[in-house]
Design a protein around this motif. Structure first.
Motif, PDB file in Angstrom:
ATOM      1  N   ALA A  35       0.829  -1.217   0.000  1.00  0.00           N
ATOM      2  CA  ALA A  35       0.000   0.000   0.000  1.00  0.00           C
ATOM      3  C   ALA A  35       0.859   1.262   0.000  1.00  0.00           C
ATOM      4  CB  ALA A  35      -0.968   0.002   1.184  1.00  0.00           C
ATOM      5  N   GLY A  36       1.973   1.239  -0.736  1.00  0.00           N
ATOM      6  CA  GLY A  36       2.793   2.433  -0.873  1.00  0.00           C
ATOM      7  C   GLY A  36       3.885   2.594   0.157  1.00  0.00           C
ATOM      8  N   ARG A  37       3.832   1.866   1.255  1.00  0.00           N
ATOM      9  CA  ARG A  37       4.860   2.017   2.288  1.00  0.00           C
ATOM     10  C   ARG A  37       5.548   0.669   2.481  1.00  0.00           C
ATOM     11  NH1 ARG A  37       0.496   2.382   4.677  1.00  0.00           N
ATOM     12  NH2 ARG A  37       0.432   4.638   4.754  1.00  0.00           N
ATOM     13  N   PRO A  38       6.791   0.693   2.950  1.00  0.00           N
ATOM     14  CA  PRO A  38       7.517  -0.567   3.136  1.00  0.00           C
ATOM     15  C   PRO A  38       6.788  -1.514   4.084  1.00  0.00           C
ATOM     16  CG  PRO A  38       9.025   1.269   3.247  1.00  0.00           C
ATOM     17  CD  PRO A  38       7.640   1.850   3.213  1.00  0.00           C
ATOM     18  N   ALA A  39       6.867  -2.787   3.752  1.00  0.00           N
ATOM     19  CA  ALA A  39       6.238  -3.813   4.584  1.00  0.00           C
ATOM     20  C   ALA A  39       6.804  -3.750   5.999  1.00  0.00           C
ATOM     21  CB  ALA A  39       6.482  -5.185   3.980  1.00  0.00           C
ATOM     22  N   GLY A  40       5.952  -3.980   6.967  1.00  0.00           N
ATOM     23  CA  GLY A  40       6.383  -3.969   8.357  1.00  0.00           C
ATOM     24  C   GLY A  40       6.285  -2.614   9.031  1.00  0.00           C
ATOM     25  N   THR A  41       5.844  -1.591   8.310  1.00  0.00           N
ATOM     26  CA  THR A  41       5.673  -0.272   8.919  1.00  0.00           C
ATOM     27  C   THR A  41       4.187   0.043   9.064  1.00  0.00           C
ATOM     28  OG1 THR A  41       5.752   0.897   6.797  1.00  0.00           O
ATOM     29  CG2 THR A  41       7.835   0.600   7.962  1.00  0.00           C
ATOM     30  N   GLU A  42       3.879   0.836  10.069  1.00  0.00           N
ATOM     31  CA  GLU A  42       2.497   1.255  10.315  1.00  0.00           C
ATOM     32  C   GLU A  42       2.254   2.611   9.665  1.00  0.00           C
ATOM     33  OE1 GLU A  42       1.183   1.038  14.419  1.00  0.00           O
ATOM     34  OE2 GLU A  42       2.897  -0.253  14.853  1.00  0.00           O
ATOM     35  N   PRO A  43       1.039   2.833   9.179  1.00  0.00           N
ATOM     36  CA  PRO A  43       0.733   4.153   8.611  1.00  0.00           C
ATOM     37  C   PRO A  43       0.455   5.163   9.717  1.00  0.00           C
ATOM     38  CG  PRO A  43      -1.209   2.764   8.512  1.00  0.00           C
ATOM     39  CD  PRO A  43      -0.087   1.906   9.044  1.00  0.00           C
ATOM     40  N   VAL A  44       0.605   6.430   9.384  1.00  0.00           N
ATOM     41  CA  VAL A  44       0.203   7.483  10.317  1.00  0.00           C
ATOM     42  C   VAL A  44      -1.297   7.718  10.113  1.00  0.00           C
ATOM     43  CG1 VAL A  44       2.502   8.516  10.393  1.00  0.00           C
ATOM     44  CG2 VAL A  44       0.841   9.341   8.722  1.00  0.00           C
ATOM     45  N   GLU A  45      -1.863   8.611  10.913  1.00  0.00           N
ATOM     46  CA  GLU A  45      -3.298   8.881  10.852  1.00  0.00           C
ATOM     47  C   GLU A  45      -3.722   9.364   9.465  1.00  0.00           C
ATOM     48  OE1 GLU A  45      -5.738   8.560  13.345  1.00  0.00           O
ATOM     49  OE2 GLU A  45      -4.094   7.441  14.267  1.00  0.00           O
ATOM     50  N   ARG A  46      -4.858   8.882   9.012  1.00  0.00           N
ATOM     51  CA  ARG A  46      -5.378   9.281   7.698  1.00  0.00           C
ATOM     52  C   ARG A  46      -5.677  10.784   7.651  1.00  0.00           C
ATOM     53  NH1 ARG A  46      -5.114   8.443   2.487  1.00  0.00           N
ATOM     54  NH2 ARG A  46      -7.004   9.032   1.432  1.00  0.00           N
ATOM     55  N   SER A  47      -6.060  11.367   8.774  1.00  0.00           N
ATOM     56  CA  SER A  47      -6.376  12.798   8.809  1.00  0.00           C
ATOM     57  C   SER A  47      -5.142  13.671   8.548  1.00  0.00           C
ATOM     58  CB  SER A  47      -7.008  13.190  10.147  1.00  0.00           C
ATOM     59  OG  SER A  47      -6.124  12.921  11.209  1.00  0.00           O
ATOM     60  N   TYR A  48      -3.944  13.075   8.617  1.00  0.00           N
ATOM     61  CA  TYR A  48      -2.729  13.844   8.340  1.00  0.00           C
ATOM     62  C   TYR A  48      -2.685  14.291   6.876  1.00  0.00           C
ATOM     63  CZ  TYR A  48       2.126  15.320   8.434  1.00  0.00           C
ATOM     64  OH  TYR A  48       3.274  16.057   8.344  1.00  0.00           O
ATOM     65  N   VAL A  49      -3.418  13.620   6.006  1.00  0.00           N
ATOM     66  CA  VAL A  49      -3.517  14.055   4.603  1.00  0.00           C
ATOM     67  C   VAL A  49      -4.044  15.486   4.547  1.00  0.00           C
ATOM     68  CG1 VAL A  49      -4.705  13.671   2.400  1.00  0.00           C
ATOM     69  CG2 VAL A  49      -3.829  11.734   3.695  1.00  0.00           C
ATOM     70  N   GLN A  50      -5.008  15.811   5.389  1.00  0.00           N
ATOM     71  CA  GLN A  50      -5.587  17.165   5.387  1.00  0.00           C
ATOM     72  C   GLN A  50      -4.565  18.194   5.873  1.00  0.00           C
ATOM     73  OE1 GLN A  50      -8.266  17.492   3.751  1.00  0.00           O
ATOM     74  NE2 GLN A  50      -8.571  15.283   3.683  1.00  0.00           N
ATOM     75  N   VAL A  51      -3.742  17.830   6.836  1.00  0.00           N
ATOM     76  CA  VAL A  51      -2.681  18.730   7.314  1.00  0.00           C
ATOM     77  C   VAL A  51      -1.715  19.012   6.160  1.00  0.00           C
ATOM     78  CG1 VAL A  51      -0.742  18.991   8.918  1.00  0.00           C
ATOM     79  CG2 VAL A  51      -2.879  17.937   9.701  1.00  0.00           C
ATOM     80  N   ILE A  52      -1.304  17.962   5.453  1.00  0.00           N
ATOM     81  CA  ILE A  52      -0.400  18.135   4.314  1.00  0.00           C
ATOM     82  C   ILE A  52      -1.072  18.982   3.238  1.00  0.00           C
ATOM     83  CG2 ILE A  52       0.914  16.958   2.506  1.00  0.00           C
ATOM     84  CD1 ILE A  52       0.921  14.469   4.372  1.00  0.00           C
TER      85      ILE A  52
END
Length: 169
Positions: A12-29
């Motif tokens: 899903a776009g990020r290296p395996a074994g890592t957790e995503p940050v909050e989805r709401s951070y998209v709005q901050v960006i």
């Protein structure tokens, strides 16, 4: 800290074994991207009105620069978010980021000096926080992990503090 371009398997776009940050951070960006484009749009309006108004290309900047700003604001933030991840491993914190320029930062927990959890106005508005890890050394001695929920940032900080205390004993 160890930095490098890891040849990882991506999920899903990020290296395996890592957790995503909050989805709401998209709005901050997205808001930060839009604010970064404001000077360019103002400059394009001024340049178009003062310099290009009487030329055949007059009005072109009034269309192109705002269109480019809207496209960047719509398309880049989800891609940036998708490439931001982290993993707290037993002896280190891994922070992975980068859409165009990939950075995989490994922070050995034994090098952590102190931790900060920061929340700016946009973070408060969208329910996110940034964990800042200050390490020993001078080059790249602060590693930030933005886009965490405040509770998750505090939880990570507590886990790292526990590890630091265990090393001191």
């Amino acid at each position: 800290m160890i930095e490098g371009d890891a040849a990882s398997v991506y999920v899903a776009g990020r290296p395996a074994g890592t957790e995503p940050v909050e989805r709401s951070y998209v709005q901050v960006i997205r808001v930060r991207t839009l604010l970064a484009w404001v000077p360019f749009v103002i400059g394009a309006v001024v340049l178009d009105r003062l310099v290009l108004a009487e030329t055949p290309v007059g009005g072109l900047l009034l269309v192109l620069v705002p269109l480019l700003a809207v496209l960047a604001t719509a398309l880049a933030p989800p891609r940036i978010w998708a490439r931001l991840g982290y993993a707290l491993e037993p002896a280190m914190l891994r922070v992975v980021r980068g859409w165009m320029f990939h950075t995989d930062t490994l922070v050995p927990l034994v090098r952590v000096q102190h931790l900060d959890v920061a929340r700016g106005p946009l973070d408060k508005m969208f329910g996110t926080a940034t964990l800042a890890i200050h390490t020993a050394g001078t080059h790249n001695s602060i590693v930030t992990l933005p886009g965490l929920s405040p509770a998750r940032a505090a939880e990570l900080a507590a886990a790292i503090r526990t590890h630091i205390k265990a090393d001191l004993d």
